[in-house]
Design a protein around this motif. Sequence first.
Motif, PDB file in Angstrom:
ATOM      1  N   ASP A 116      -3.114  26.036  -1.351  1.00  0.00           N
ATOM      2  CA  ASP A 116      -3.318  27.194  -2.273  1.00  0.00           C
ATOM      3  C   ASP A 116      -4.544  28.025  -1.477  1.00  0.00           C
ATOM      4  O   ASP A 116      -4.663  29.120  -1.809  1.00  0.00           O
ATOM      5  N   LEU A 117      -5.318  27.200  -0.876  1.00  0.00           N
ATOM      6  CA  LEU A 117      -6.725  28.045  -0.226  1.00  0.00           C
ATOM      7  C   LEU A 117      -6.091  28.545   1.128  1.00  0.00           C
ATOM      8  O   LEU A 117      -5.394  28.247   1.794  1.00  0.00           O
ATOM      9  N   THR A 118      -6.868  29.631   1.450  1.00  0.00           N
ATOM     10  CA  THR A 118      -6.832  30.484   2.633  1.00  0.00           C
ATOM     11  C   THR A 118      -7.318  29.440   3.596  1.00  0.00           C
ATOM     12  O   THR A 118      -8.230  28.416   3.349  1.00  0.00           O
ATOM     13  N   GLU A 136     -11.042  29.364   3.146  1.00  0.00           N
ATOM     14  CA  GLU A 136     -11.583  29.017   2.037  1.00  0.00           C
ATOM     15  C   GLU A 136     -11.603  27.394   2.175  1.00  0.00           C
ATOM     16  O   GLU A 136     -12.517  26.504   1.870  1.00  0.00           O
ATOM     17  N   ARG A 137     -10.617  26.976   3.102  1.00  0.00           N
ATOM     18  CA  ARG A 137     -10.517  25.568   3.255  1.00  0.00           C
ATOM     19  C   ARG A 137     -11.437  25.218   4.415  1.00  0.00           C
ATOM     20  O   ARG A 137     -12.124  23.971   4.209  1.00  0.00           O
ATOM     21  N   LYS A 190      -9.504  28.084  -7.566  1.00  0.00           N
ATOM     22  CA  LYS A 190      -8.343  27.674  -7.349  1.00  0.00           C
ATOM     23  C   LYS A 190      -8.135  26.077  -7.502  1.00  0.00           C
ATOM     24  O   LYS A 190      -7.090  25.693  -7.705  1.00  0.00           O
ATOM     25  N   HIS A 209     -16.365  32.938  -1.492  1.00  0.00           N
ATOM     26  CA  HIS A 209     -15.536  32.003  -0.674  1.00  0.00           C
ATOM     27  C   HIS A 209     -15.664  30.708  -1.743  1.00  0.00           C
ATOM     28  O   HIS A 209     -14.586  30.255  -2.244  1.00  0.00           O
ATOM     29  N   ASN A 235     -14.132  31.386  -5.233  1.00  0.00           N
ATOM     30  CA  ASN A 235     -12.578  31.195  -5.064  1.00  0.00           C
ATOM     31  C   ASN A 235     -12.066  29.795  -5.097  1.00  0.00           C
ATOM     32  O   ASN A 235     -11.180  29.685  -5.659  1.00  0.00           O
ATOM     33  N   VAL A 236     -12.642  29.212  -3.992  1.00  0.00           N
ATOM     34  CA  VAL A 236     -12.270  27.626  -4.122  1.00  0.00           C
ATOM     35  C   VAL A 236     -12.338  26.893  -5.322  1.00  0.00           C
ATOM     36  O   VAL A 236     -11.480  26.270  -5.870  1.00  0.00           O
TER      37      VAL A 236
END
Length: 213
Positions: free
Chosen positions: A151-153, A156-157, A193, A186, A189-190
Motif C-alpha cells: 500500500d505504500l508508494t 514512502e517505503r 497506512k 511522508h 502517510n506511512v
Amino acid sequence: MTVRVLVVDDHPLYREGLVTVLATLPDSEVVGEADNGEQAVRLAHELAPDVVLMDLHMPVLNGVDATRAITAADPGVAVLVLTMLDGDESVFAALRAGARGYLLKGADRAEIARALESVSQGQVVFSAGIAPRVLAYFSGGGSVTATPFPDLTDREREVLDLVARGLTNAEIARRLFVSDKTVRNHVSNVFAKLQVAGRAEAVARARDAGLGA
C-alpha cells in the motif's frame, strides 16, 4: 529422537502455555525460554537446540533479525516461526532470514508436533494458509520478490526503511534531498497506512518485514 526446543515469545502467558503443550509431546524437550530476540540469539548459542520456536514481533531484537543471526552462526539450528503475522512481508522476510518453517498462532498441538519433527529433520513446513503463497512464489522461479507493504508508494517505503535504520526526519531529508516538511508528510502517510500510533511501532513493523537491515 528427542527434539530439543528453545521457545521464544515475549508474551509470558502464551510462552508458558506453549511450554506446557511441548512438555506433553513424547519427542520434544524444552531446553530454554527467551522473551526477546537478543536473548534468543544468546541462548541458541549457549544451548545449541535442534529447533528455535520463534515469535516475530518482539522487543530489543525482532524475530526476523534474531533468525538471521541464529542461522548465520549455526545453520544446523532450525528456526520455526510461530506468529500471528500472516502478511507476505513477514513470511518472506522470515524465509530470507533463514527460517525453515512458518506457523500461525492457533496451530493445534498435532500441527506443532509435526512441524517440530519436520524442521528438525531438514524439511520445510508452512501453515495451510501460508503454503499456497510460498508455492506460487517458487513456481514462478522466485523471480517476483514480495514487496513489503504494497500500500505504500516507493518513496514512502524508502522513508520507512530509513526510519527503521534509526534516522531522524532531518537526516532523512538530507539523505533524500527534500525538505523536512516533505519527510514529515511522508512519515505521517506511512503511519496512517500502517495504522501505527508512532515511530517505535512503525520501526517494529518495518523490521519484522525485513526493512532497516
